[in-house]
Design a protein around this motif. Structure first.
Motif, PDB file in Angstrom:
ATOM      1  N   ASN A   1      15.792  -3.559   0.150  1.00 24.41           N
ATOM      2  CA  ASN A   1      16.523  -2.292   0.076  1.00 24.41           C
ATOM      3  C   ASN A   1      15.629  -1.125   0.523  1.00 24.41           C
ATOM      4  OD1 ASN A   1      18.470  -0.477  -0.532  1.00 24.41           O
ATOM      5  ND2 ASN A   1      18.650  -1.019  -2.700  1.00 24.41           N
ATOM      6  N   LEU A   2      14.414  -1.141   0.017  1.00 24.46           N
ATOM      7  CA  LEU A   2      13.469  -0.075   0.359  1.00 24.46           C
ATOM      8  C   LEU A   2      13.136  -0.112   1.852  1.00 24.46           C
ATOM      9  CD1 LEU A   2      11.605   2.148  -0.846  1.00 24.46           C
ATOM     10  CD2 LEU A   2       9.857   0.401  -1.109  1.00 24.46           C
ATOM     11  N   ARG A   3      12.946  -1.324   2.367  1.00 18.43           N
ATOM     12  CA  ARG A   3      12.607  -1.489   3.780  1.00 18.43           C
ATOM     13  C   ARG A   3      13.735  -0.947   4.668  1.00 18.43           C
ATOM     14  NH1 ARG A   3      11.946  -6.616   3.636  1.00 18.43           N
ATOM     15  NH2 ARG A   3       9.901  -6.528   2.694  1.00 18.43           N
ATOM     16  N   LYS A   4      14.971  -1.262   4.283  1.00 17.65           N
ATOM     17  CA  LYS A   4      16.132  -0.794   5.061  1.00 17.65           C
ATOM     18  C   LYS A   4      16.186   0.724   5.066  1.00 17.65           C
ATOM     19  CE  LYS A   4      19.250  -4.684   4.688  1.00 17.65           C
ATOM     20  NZ  LYS A   4      20.247  -5.275   3.821  1.00 17.65           N
ATOM     21  N   ARG A   5      15.979   1.320   3.884  1.00 21.51           N
ATOM     22  CA  ARG A   5      16.031   2.783   3.790  1.00 21.51           C
ATOM     23  C   ARG A   5      14.917   3.417   4.636  1.00 21.51           C
ATOM     24  NH1 ARG A   5      19.509   4.267  -0.461  1.00 21.51           N
ATOM     25  NH2 ARG A   5      20.054   2.440  -1.688  1.00 21.51           N
ATOM     26  N   LEU A   6      13.777   2.775   4.652  1.00 26.94           N
ATOM     27  CA  LEU A   6      12.664   3.304   5.445  1.00 26.94           C
ATOM     28  C   LEU A   6      12.977   3.217   6.932  1.00 26.94           C
ATOM     29  CD1 LEU A   6       9.572   1.897   3.520  1.00 26.94           C
ATOM     30  CD2 LEU A   6      10.271   4.272   3.724  1.00 26.94           C
ATOM     31  N   GLU A   7      13.623   2.117   7.328  1.00 24.72           N
ATOM     32  CA  GLU A   7      13.978   1.958   8.744  1.00 24.72           C
ATOM     33  C   GLU A   7      15.008   3.007   9.164  1.00 24.72           C
ATOM     34  OE1 GLU A   7      12.857  -2.743   9.015  1.00 24.72           O
ATOM     35  OE2 GLU A   7      14.977  -2.171   8.920  1.00 24.72           O
ATOM     36  N   VAL A   8      15.953   3.277   8.260  1.00 26.22           N
ATOM     37  CA  VAL A   8      16.971   4.303   8.542  1.00 26.22           C
ATOM     38  C   VAL A   8      16.285   5.661   8.677  1.00 26.22           C
ATOM     39  CG1 VAL A   8      18.923   5.568   7.536  1.00 26.22           C
ATOM     40  CG2 VAL A   8      18.870   3.067   7.461  1.00 26.22           C
ATOM     41  N   ASP A   9      15.381   5.962   7.728  1.00 27.46           N
ATOM     42  CA  ASP A   9      14.669   7.250   7.755  1.00 27.46           C
ATOM     43  C   ASP A   9      13.811   7.391   9.015  1.00 27.46           C
ATOM     44  OD1 ASP A   9      15.783   8.071   5.443  1.00 27.46           O
ATOM     45  OD2 ASP A   9      14.109   7.493   4.153  1.00 27.46           O
ATOM     46  N   ALA A  10      13.215   6.244   9.421  1.00 24.82           N
ATOM     47  CA  ALA A  10      12.346   6.271  10.591  1.00 24.82           C
ATOM     48  C   ALA A  10      13.165   6.530  11.852  1.00 24.82           C
ATOM     49  CB  ALA A  10      11.593   4.968  10.705  1.00 24.82           C
TER      50      ALA A  10
ATOM     51  N   PRO B   1       0.824  -1.227   0.000  1.00 29.87           N
ATOM     52  CA  PRO B   1       0.000   0.000   0.000  1.00 29.87           C
ATOM     53  C   PRO B   1       0.851   1.268   0.000  1.00 29.87           C
ATOM     54  CG  PRO B   1      -0.781  -1.555   1.653  1.00 29.87           C
ATOM     55  CD  PRO B   1       0.489  -2.112   1.122  1.00 29.87           C
ATOM     56  N   LEU B   2       1.978   1.215   0.718  1.00 30.51           N
ATOM     57  CA  LEU B   2       2.861   2.406   0.756  1.00 30.51           C
ATOM     58  C   LEU B   2       3.425   2.697  -0.636  1.00 30.51           C
ATOM     59  CD1 LEU B   2       4.864   1.875   4.073  1.00 30.51           C
ATOM     60  CD2 LEU B   2       3.249   3.708   3.564  1.00 30.51           C
ATOM     61  N   ILE B   3       3.844   1.635  -1.320  1.00 31.61           N
ATOM     62  CA  ILE B   3       4.398   1.817  -2.674  1.00 31.61           C
ATOM     63  C   ILE B   3       3.318   2.355  -3.605  1.00 31.61           C
ATOM     64  CG2 ILE B   3       5.373   0.606  -4.682  1.00 31.61           C
ATOM     65  CD1 ILE B   3       6.738  -1.310  -2.674  1.00 31.61           C
ATOM     66  N   ARG B   4       2.126   1.797  -3.489  1.00 32.82           N
ATOM     67  CA  ARG B   4       1.023   2.265  -4.357  1.00 32.82           C
ATOM     68  C   ARG B   4       0.740   3.745  -4.098  1.00 32.82           C
ATOM     69  NH1 ARG B   4      -0.613  -2.997  -3.873  1.00 32.82           N
ATOM     70  NH2 ARG B   4      -1.746  -2.756  -1.934  1.00 32.82           N
ATOM     71  N   GLU B   5       0.789   4.125  -2.830  1.00 29.07           N
ATOM     72  CA  GLU B   5       0.557   5.526  -2.475  1.00 29.07           C
ATOM     73  C   GLU B   5       1.673   6.416  -3.036  1.00 29.07           C
ATOM     74  OE1 GLU B   5      -1.960   6.883  -0.880  1.00 29.07           O
ATOM     75  OE2 GLU B   5      -1.076   8.887  -0.711  1.00 29.07           O
ATOM     76  N   ALA B   6       2.894   5.917  -2.912  1.00 30.27           N
ATOM     77  CA  ALA B   6       4.040   6.706  -3.381  1.00 30.27           C
ATOM     78  C   ALA B   6       4.023   6.891  -4.892  1.00 30.27           C
ATOM     79  CB  ALA B   6       5.337   6.012  -2.960  1.00 30.27           C
ATOM     80  N   PHE B   7       3.478   5.909  -5.604  1.00 35.34           N
ATOM     81  CA  PHE B   7       3.451   5.994  -7.060  1.00 35.34           C
ATOM     82  C   PHE B   7       2.145   6.601  -7.579  1.00 35.34           C
ATOM     83  CE2 PHE B   7       6.936   2.809  -7.174  1.00 35.34           C
ATOM     84  CZ  PHE B   7       7.726   3.377  -8.164  1.00 35.34           C
ATOM     85  N   SER B   8       1.452   7.354  -6.737  1.00 34.15           N
ATOM     86  CA  SER B   8       0.207   7.938  -7.247  1.00 34.15           C
ATOM     87  C   SER B   8       0.539   9.027  -8.262  1.00 34.15           C
ATOM     88  CB  SER B   8      -0.644   8.492  -6.101  1.00 34.15           C
ATOM     89  OG  SER B   8       0.103   9.447  -5.393  1.00 34.15           O
ATOM     90  N   ALA B   9      -0.093   8.929  -9.408  1.00 33.60           N
ATOM     91  CA  ALA B   9       0.174   9.877 -10.500  1.00 33.60           C
ATOM     92  C   ALA B   9      -1.036  10.777 -10.677  1.00 33.60           C
ATOM     93  CB  ALA B   9       0.422   9.094 -11.782  1.00 33.60           C
ATOM     94  N   PRO B  10      -0.834  11.968 -11.258  1.00 37.46           N
ATOM     95  CA  PRO B  10      -2.019  12.815 -11.532  1.00 37.46           C
ATOM     96  C   PRO B  10      -2.957  12.107 -12.500  1.00 37.46           C
ATOM     97  CG  PRO B  10      -0.044  13.725 -12.556  1.00 37.46           C
ATOM     98  CD  PRO B  10       0.407  12.600 -11.700  1.00 37.46           C
ATOM     99  N   GLU B  11      -4.236  12.350 -12.340  1.00 34.92           N
ATOM    100  CA  GLU B  11      -5.216  11.679 -13.211  1.00 34.92           C
ATOM    101  C   GLU B  11      -5.009  12.092 -14.674  1.00 34.92           C
ATOM    102  OE1 GLU B  11      -7.785   9.388 -12.734  1.00 34.92           O
ATOM    103  OE2 GLU B  11      -6.642   9.121 -10.893  1.00 34.92           O
TER     104      GLU B  11
ATOM    105  N   GLU C   1       3.136  12.572   5.424  1.00 34.00           N
ATOM    106  CA  GLU C   1       4.556  12.468   5.817  1.00 34.00           C
ATOM    107  C   GLU C   1       5.112  11.084   5.480  1.00 34.00           C
ATOM    108  OE1 GLU C   1       7.357  13.049   9.731  1.00 34.00           O
ATOM    109  OE2 GLU C   1       5.255  13.664   9.846  1.00 34.00           O
ATOM    110  N   ASP C   2       4.302  10.027   5.753  1.00 36.30           N
ATOM    111  CA  ASP C   2       4.714   8.653   5.438  1.00 36.30           C
ATOM    112  C   ASP C   2       5.001   8.500   3.950  1.00 36.30           C
ATOM    113  OD1 ASP C   2       4.523   7.892   7.993  1.00 36.30           O
ATOM    114  OD2 ASP C   2       2.617   6.794   7.792  1.00 36.30           O
ATOM    115  N   THR C   3       4.108   9.062   3.155  1.00 27.83           N
ATOM    116  CA  THR C   3       4.259   8.952   1.700  1.00 27.83           C
ATOM    117  C   THR C   3       5.513   9.684   1.253  1.00 27.83           C
ATOM    118  OG1 THR C   3       1.866   8.974   1.603  1.00 27.83           O
ATOM    119  CG2 THR C   3       3.009   9.192  -0.480  1.00 27.83           C
TER     120      THR C   3
END
Lengths: 238, 149
Positions: B140-149, A8-18, B86-88
């Protein structure tokens, strides 16, 4: 953090403009017109690998055996042809019964058109088998091409006619594999005619000599009629 | 296959490669037009071909605009959507540190929901390689997120 949490976090991060022009583009999008021969050609791609393998296996065995002059090759071919017919019937029924992904084409063509195209593709495959095997057998053993062709075609067409009729029946619709039973019965019958005694075989060959071509035409007409009925009732069968 | 669904997938794929909505839409539409001109209709499994056409059009686009590097503050603009939480923002920052190939893998798998087999064909890799690289990218992404957190 688990993988499940990442999604879900990745999906949120990749949200693109409509996209702004999607609806107008899709509304005006007109798929290219596909000609009838193209529809048939497309259907070849949907014929399952076992069907191709079976056809290839028969042709390979018959041509090789003809080259080495194995006497029983014609008997082998006549015994195998009912199964080739049953596979064709089942392949047609597969489209009608399950609404497979290939029937997405039915959004552009009618279901009848798709099934007709499938039948045509399978018919062409059977014709290729006949055109390769019959001359190979006739040439190797110095037999009449018409008699050899009739001998190969009659069990095939007999199974097709019965198979198509039976598959439309309530029992055929429930079981789905009755045409294989018919193929086995026709195959056994042909085997008995070929091997029971020489007098029966001679009578059969004599009948083919005089009536073989006519019989093939009658069976061919019946097959076309049964196919027409199957196509006519395809929506009810699906 | 559903045209609208395919449009959305190709649009997202193009958008996160060219980083511009209008260009991404142009690429998406050009992809559909080229595909339909050649194959006539869209069927199940054709999405792979659409990705390939879109990928090639994105490369053409890179070549066309090559001399202009992105300004420093815009380098993360791909992920800089103003109304993000902020999470995003944290995950976008972490994603921007991954390689473009890893980002593409994560997009195809998690955003567009493509099967591993389809991704393997799109990226010209074995299924095993896709699984392995996907796992590594997630790790890799998980590690970076843990570092950021």
């Amino acid at each position: 953090m688990k993988n499940n949490d990442l999604g879900p976090l990745i999906r949120e991060a990749f949200s693109a403009p409509e996209p702004e022009m999607k609806q107008s583009f899709l509304k005006n999008l007109k798929p290219r017109e596909v000609s009838t021969p193209e529809v048939v050609l497309q259907q070849f791609a949907y014929i399952r690998i076992p069907v191709w393998l079976f056809a290839g296996f028969i042709m390979l065995i018959v041509v090789t055996a003809s080259l080495f002059r194995f006497e029983n090759v014609e008997n082998f071919m006549t015994v195998c042809m009912p199964f080739a017919a049953a596979i064709s019937v089942l392949e047609t029924r597969r489209s009608a019964r399950f609404g497979m992904s290939e029937l997405e084409m039915a959004t552009r063509f009618s279901l009848r058109t798709v099934v007709l195209a499938r039948m045509t593709a399978l018919g062409i495959l059977a014709a290729v088998e006949l055109l390769v095997c019959a001359p190979a057998i006739a040439a190797s053993f110095g037999r009449s091409l018409l008699i050899t062709g009739s001998r190969i075609l009659i069990p095939y067409l007999l199974t097709m006619v019965s198979g198509l009729a039976v598959e439309r029946s309530p029992l055929g619709r429930r079981t789905g594999y009755l045409s294989l039973v018919i193929a086995a019965a026709v195959s056994v019958l042909v085997f008995l005619v070929d091997n029971l005694d020489s007098r029966t075989l001679l009578l059969y060959l004599n009948m083919l000599k005089h009536w073989g071509v006519a019989l093939v035409f009658v069976l061919l007409s019946l097959t076309v009629f049964e196919q027409w009925k199957t196509i006519h009732h395809v929506e009810a069968l699906a | 296959m559903d045209y609208e669904n395919a449009y959305d997938k190709i649009y997202k794929y193009a958008y996160f490669r060219v980083r511009d909505r209008a260009t991404a839409e142009d690429i998406t539409q050009e992809t559909f037009l080229r595909f339909l001109a050649k194959y006539g209709t869209l069927r199940e499994g054709d999405i792979r071909c659409l990705y390939t056409i879109a990928g090639n059009l994105c490369i053409d686009e890179y070549r066309r605009i090559k001399p202009e590097p992105l300004p420093e503050e815009d380098s993360g603009s791909l992920y800089a959507v103003p109304d993000s939480s902020e999470d995003t923002a944290i995950i976008r920052a972490a994603l921007s540190e991954l390689s473009p190939e890893d980002r593409e893998l994560l997009l195809l798998r998690h955003v567009n929901g493509e099967a591993v087999g389809t991704i393997a064909k799109i990226m010209n890799l074995s299924r095993f390689a896709v699984r392995r690289r996907l796992q590594a990218a997630e790790e890799n992404l998980r590690k970076r997120l843990e570092v950021d957190a």
